[in-house]
Design a protein around this motif. Structure first.
Motif, PDB file in Angstrom:
ATOM      1  N   ALA A 186       1.171  -1.184  -0.193  1.00 34.07           N
ATOM      2  CA  ALA A 186       0.126  -0.182  -0.092  1.00 34.07           C
ATOM      3  C   ALA A 186       0.712   1.257   0.613  1.00 34.07           C
ATOM      4  O   ALA A 186       0.608   2.535  -1.095  1.00 34.07           O
ATOM      5  N   ARG A 187       1.751   1.311   0.745  1.00 35.02           N
ATOM      6  CA  ARG A 187       2.627   2.639   0.667  1.00 35.02           C
ATOM      7  C   ARG A 187       2.911   2.800  -0.681  1.00 35.02           C
ATOM      8  O   ARG A 187       3.527   3.928  -0.933  1.00 35.02           O
ATOM      9  N   GLN A 188       3.566   1.763  -1.587  1.00 31.20           N
ATOM     10  CA  GLN A 188       4.203   2.143  -2.321  1.00 31.20           C
ATOM     11  C   GLN A 188       3.267   1.892  -3.609  1.00 31.20           C
ATOM     12  O   GLN A 188       3.643   3.155  -4.536  1.00 31.20           O
ATOM     13  N   LEU A 189       1.995   1.945  -3.535  1.00 28.50           N
ATOM     14  CA  LEU A 189       1.246   2.301  -4.621  1.00 28.50           C
ATOM     15  C   LEU A 189       0.728   3.908  -3.720  1.00 28.50           C
ATOM     16  O   LEU A 189       0.590   4.641  -4.987  1.00 28.50           O
ATOM     17  N   LEU A 190       0.567   4.071  -2.424  1.00 27.70           N
ATOM     18  CA  LEU A 190       0.427   5.328  -2.294  1.00 27.70           C
ATOM     19  C   LEU A 190       1.773   5.936  -2.790  1.00 27.70           C
ATOM     20  O   LEU A 190       0.652   7.703  -3.317  1.00 27.70           O
ATOM     21  N   LEU A 221      -7.641  13.571 -14.854  1.00 25.26           N
ATOM     22  CA  LEU A 221      -6.816  12.144 -13.622  1.00 25.26           C
ATOM     23  C   LEU A 221      -5.981  12.378 -12.692  1.00 25.26           C
ATOM     24  O   LEU A 221      -5.983  11.691 -11.798  1.00 25.26           O
ATOM     25  N   GLY A 222      -5.171  13.677 -12.939  1.00 22.42           N
ATOM     26  CA  GLY A 222      -4.519  13.474 -12.170  1.00 22.42           C
ATOM     27  C   GLY A 222      -5.007  13.791 -10.290  1.00 22.42           C
ATOM     28  O   GLY A 222      -4.824  14.131  -8.886  1.00 22.42           O
ATOM     29  N   VAL A 223      -6.391  14.343 -10.647  1.00 19.96           N
ATOM     30  CA  VAL A 223      -7.046  15.226  -9.821  1.00 19.96           C
ATOM     31  C   VAL A 223      -7.718  13.649  -9.410  1.00 19.96           C
ATOM     32  O   VAL A 223      -8.073  13.524  -7.573  1.00 19.96           O
ATOM     33  N   ALA A 224      -8.582  12.762  -9.746  1.00 19.48           N
ATOM     34  CA  ALA A 224      -8.186  11.582  -8.967  1.00 19.48           C
ATOM     35  C   ALA A 224      -7.422  10.673  -8.276  1.00 19.48           C
ATOM     36  O   ALA A 224      -7.970   9.944  -7.315  1.00 19.48           O
ATOM     37  N   CYS A 225      -6.293  11.204  -9.148  1.00 16.45           N
ATOM     38  CA  CYS A 225      -5.206  10.307  -8.408  1.00 16.45           C
ATOM     39  C   CYS A 225      -5.369  10.529  -6.668  1.00 16.45           C
ATOM     40  O   CYS A 225      -4.378  10.113  -6.004  1.00 16.45           O
ATOM     41  N   ALA A 226      -5.095  12.009  -7.018  1.00 15.27           N
ATOM     42  CA  ALA A 226      -4.681  12.492  -5.958  1.00 15.27           C
ATOM     43  C   ALA A 226      -5.951  12.586  -4.204  1.00 15.27           C
ATOM     44  O   ALA A 226      -6.079  12.167  -3.575  1.00 15.27           O
ATOM     45  N   VAL A 227      -7.048  12.100  -4.963  1.00 13.84           N
ATOM     46  CA  VAL A 227      -8.374  12.030  -4.327  1.00 13.84           C
ATOM     47  C   VAL A 227      -7.901  10.204  -3.516  1.00 13.84           C
ATOM     48  O   VAL A 227      -8.286   9.700  -2.355  1.00 13.84           O
ATOM     49  N   ILE A 228      -7.659   9.762  -4.928  1.00 19.75           N
ATOM     50  CA  ILE A 228      -7.468   7.983  -4.171  1.00 19.75           C
ATOM     51  C   ILE A 228      -6.315   8.249  -3.786  1.00 19.75           C
ATOM     52  O   ILE A 228      -6.434   7.510  -2.276  1.00 19.75           O
ATOM     53  N   SER A 229      -5.351   8.316  -3.418  1.00 18.44           N
ATOM     54  CA  SER A 229      -4.103   8.404  -2.807  1.00 18.44           C
ATOM     55  C   SER A 229      -4.285   9.530  -1.239  1.00 18.44           C
ATOM     56  O   SER A 229      -3.371   8.822  -0.344  1.00 18.44           O
ATOM     57  N   ILE A 230      -5.552   9.789  -1.337  1.00 21.77           N
ATOM     58  CA  ILE A 230      -5.425  10.766   0.307  1.00 21.77           C
ATOM     59  C   ILE A 230      -6.881   9.438   0.621  1.00 21.77           C
ATOM     60  O   ILE A 230      -6.410   9.415   1.989  1.00 21.77           O
ATOM     61  N   TYR A 231      -7.877   8.329  -0.315  1.00 21.92           N
ATOM     62  CA  TYR A 231      -8.328   8.047   0.506  1.00 21.92           C
ATOM     63  C   TYR A 231      -7.809   6.218   1.278  1.00 21.92           C
ATOM     64  O   TYR A 231      -7.508   6.047   2.101  1.00 21.92           O
ATOM     65  N   LEU A 232      -6.018   6.319   0.225  1.00 22.29           N
ATOM     66  CA  LEU A 232      -5.286   4.854   0.748  1.00 22.29           C
ATOM     67  C   LEU A 232      -4.013   5.717   2.233  1.00 22.29           C
ATOM     68  O   LEU A 232      -4.414   4.728   3.146  1.00 22.29           O
ATOM     69  N   GLY A 233      -3.860   6.293   1.786  1.00 27.87           N
ATOM     70  CA  GLY A 233      -3.788   7.744   3.428  1.00 27.87           C
ATOM     71  C   GLY A 233      -3.781   7.632   4.204  1.00 27.87           C
ATOM     72  O   GLY A 233      -3.359   7.399   5.237  1.00 27.87           O
ATOM     73  N   ILE A 234      -5.371   8.095   4.057  1.00 24.64           N
ATOM     74  CA  ILE A 234      -6.312   8.162   5.756  1.00 24.64           C
ATOM     75  C   ILE A 234      -7.044   6.718   6.151  1.00 24.64           C
ATOM     76  O   ILE A 234      -7.054   5.801   6.792  1.00 24.64           O
ATOM     77  N   PHE A 235      -7.572   5.342   4.531  1.00 18.31           N
ATOM     78  CA  PHE A 235      -8.129   4.086   5.660  1.00 18.31           C
ATOM     79  C   PHE A 235      -7.231   3.271   5.352  1.00 18.31           C
ATOM     80  O   PHE A 235      -7.419   2.071   6.095  1.00 18.31           O
ATOM     81  N   LEU A 236      -6.230   3.217   4.616  1.00 18.98           N
ATOM     82  CA  LEU A 236      -5.790   1.746   4.148  1.00 18.98           C
ATOM     83  C   LEU A 236      -4.172   1.643   4.770  1.00 18.98           C
ATOM     84  O   LEU A 236      -4.065   0.257   5.369  1.00 18.98           O
ATOM     85  N   VAL A 237      -3.174   2.406   4.592  1.00 20.77           N
ATOM     86  CA  VAL A 237      -2.273   2.376   5.291  1.00 20.77           C
ATOM     87  C   VAL A 237      -2.220   2.194   6.838  1.00 20.77           C
ATOM     88  O   VAL A 237      -1.329   1.296   7.010  1.00 20.77           O
ATOM     89  N   ASN A 238      -2.484   2.698   7.775  1.00 21.26           N
ATOM     90  CA  ASN A 238      -2.717   2.826   9.023  1.00 21.26           C
ATOM     91  C   ASN A 238      -3.457   1.563   9.725  1.00 21.26           C
ATOM     92  O   ASN A 238      -3.007   1.402  10.680  1.00 21.26           O
ATOM     93  N   ARG A 239      -4.280   0.855   8.614  1.00 21.35           N
ATOM     94  CA  ARG A 239      -4.733   0.066   9.171  1.00 21.35           C
ATOM     95  C   ARG A 239      -4.196  -1.207   9.252  1.00 21.35           C
ATOM     96  O   ARG A 239      -4.270  -1.606  10.050  1.00 21.35           O
ATOM     97  N   GLY A 240      -3.114  -1.776   9.009  1.00 20.13           N
ATOM     98  CA  GLY A 240      -2.227  -2.772   9.440  1.00 20.13           C
ATOM     99  C   GLY A 240      -1.051  -3.048  10.615  1.00 20.13           C
ATOM    100  O   GLY A 240      -0.772  -3.634  10.362  1.00 20.13           O
ATOM    101  N   GLU A 241      -1.256  -1.490  10.967  1.00 21.11           N
ATOM    102  CA  GLU A 241      -0.223  -1.017  11.693  1.00 21.11           C
ATOM    103  C   GLU A 241      -0.961  -0.928  12.821  1.00 21.11           C
ATOM    104  O   GLU A 241      -1.819  -1.000  13.410  1.00 21.11           O
TER     105      GLU A 241
END
Length: 65
Positions: free
Chosen positions: A3-7, A45-65
């Protein structure tokens, strides 16, 4: 790819696409916001990438830690 590399990849893609789309739109002959312009599509498309990265940063990266 974890997830961090994808982010990181999405953040870099967002910056590159937003800047490319905006500069292309601002220096081109675009009169208004038009979905026919490739620079508008790149910008969105850049704005969509930014929104997706924000979602991943908030909800998915810290979930496993």
């Amino acid at each position: 790819m974890d997830a961090r590399q994808l982010l990181t990849t999405l953040r870099l893609a967002a910056v590159v696409l937003v800047v490319t789309g905006f500069v292309g739109w601002a220096t081109g002959e675009a009169n208004a916001f038009s979905l026919e312009s490739p620079f508008t599509l790149v910008f969105l498309l850049g704005v969509a990438c930014a929104v997706i990265s924000i979602y991943l940063g908030i909800f998915l990266v810290n979930r496993g830690e």
